[in-house]
Design a protein around this motif. Structure first.
Motif, PDB file in Angstrom:
ATOM      1  N   ASP A  30     -81.186 -52.424   1.694  1.00 52.05           N
ATOM      2  CA  ASP A  30     -81.307 -53.860   1.959  1.00 52.05           C
ATOM      3  C   ASP A  30     -80.891 -54.728   0.772  1.00 52.05           C
ATOM      4  O   ASP A  30     -80.656 -55.926   0.942  1.00 52.05           O
ATOM      5  CB  ASP A  30     -82.741 -54.217   2.357  1.00 52.05           C
ATOM      6  CG  ASP A  30     -83.132 -53.628   3.701  1.00 52.05           C
ATOM      7  OD1 ASP A  30     -82.225 -53.301   4.501  1.00 52.05           O
ATOM      8  OD2 ASP A  30     -84.348 -53.500   3.945  1.00 52.05           O
ATOM      9  N   PHE A  33     -77.837 -56.975   1.239  1.00 54.03           N
ATOM     10  CA  PHE A  33     -77.851 -57.938   2.341  1.00 54.03           C
ATOM     11  C   PHE A  33     -76.842 -59.074   2.148  1.00 54.03           C
ATOM     12  O   PHE A  33     -76.094 -59.420   3.072  1.00 54.03           O
ATOM     13  CB  PHE A  33     -79.263 -58.515   2.527  1.00 54.03           C
ATOM     14  CG  PHE A  33     -79.340 -59.551   3.608  1.00 54.03           C
ATOM     15  CD1 PHE A  33     -79.269 -59.185   4.942  1.00 54.03           C
ATOM     16  CD2 PHE A  33     -79.461 -60.893   3.293  1.00 54.03           C
ATOM     17  CE1 PHE A  33     -79.328 -60.146   5.949  1.00 54.03           C
ATOM     18  CE2 PHE A  33     -79.524 -61.849   4.284  1.00 54.03           C
ATOM     19  CZ  PHE A  33     -79.456 -61.477   5.614  1.00 54.03           C
ATOM     20  N   LEU A 143     -78.128 -51.310   6.200  1.00 56.82           N
ATOM     21  CA  LEU A 143     -79.337 -52.129   6.126  1.00 56.82           C
ATOM     22  C   LEU A 143     -80.414 -51.544   7.019  1.00 56.82           C
ATOM     23  O   LEU A 143     -80.112 -50.866   8.011  1.00 56.82           O
ATOM     24  CB  LEU A 143     -79.025 -53.553   6.596  1.00 56.82           C
ATOM     25  CG  LEU A 143     -78.040 -54.370   5.759  1.00 56.82           C
ATOM     26  CD1 LEU A 143     -77.666 -55.657   6.496  1.00 56.82           C
ATOM     27  CD2 LEU A 143     -78.624 -54.680   4.390  1.00 56.82           C
TER      28      LEU A 143
END
Length: 170
Positions: A30, A33, A143
């Motif tokens: 993540d 992102f 992700l």
């Protein structure tokens, strides 16, 4: 009431120059992102006054670019202790970090870069759109489901900011 357009000098005022900066390490789930959001925007036909940039980790090399823009939209993750995928919008002025001695250029944060840009003659209006990550320590280019699911909402928020800043044609 005076419109934003009138405050900017009328309908012929040039659109504001905007940099949309995707921050993060693409290799750490993540954490990447911001880069994933920039990739989601790459096929959008933006006008010339809007620039997309995958920054990876923030660098002092951004300072000259920051002097050339009016608005900086940063897309990143933020550890806020909230539910993964929660979205936050704030400005650097909302943050309070203690200044710490840096031992390497690799330790420079976004806030440090903005301070350096201001000291050298330019600090764009900065809007940070960040998401609560689920995992920023596992090695993966993907992700988490919770964070991937909010990409469309973050893209929508970016367009709202572009309209608010009059960076898009009417």
């Amino acid at each position: 009431m005076v419109s934003d357009e009138q405050l900017r000098g009328g309908v012929n005022a040039p659109p504001r120059n905007v940099l949309i900066l995707g921050v993060g390490n693409l290799l750490l789930t993540d954490d990447g992102f911001g880069v994933h959001v920039i990739n989601a925007l790459k096929n959008t036909a933006f006008p010339e006054n809007i620039t997309l940039l995958e920054a990876g980790t923030v660098s002092h090399q951004l300072i000259p670019m920051l002097r050339e823009i009016d608005v900086l939209i940063v897309v990143d993750v933020v550890e806020a202790g909230d539910t993964p995928g929660s979205i936050f919008k704030f400005s650097p002025d909302d943050l309070q970090f203690k200044s710490e001695q840096k031992f390497s250029l690799h330790q420079i944060s976004l806030i440090d870069v903005l301070h350096m840009a201001e000291m050298t003659g330019g600090k764009p209006k900065t809007i940070i759109i960040a998401v609560q990550p689920k995992d920023v320590s596992s090695w993966s280019l993907e992700l988490s489901n919770e964070v991937r699911a909010v990409i469309p909402k973050v893209v929508e928020l970016i367009f709202e900011e572009l309209k608010k800043e009059q960076a898009l044609p009417a």
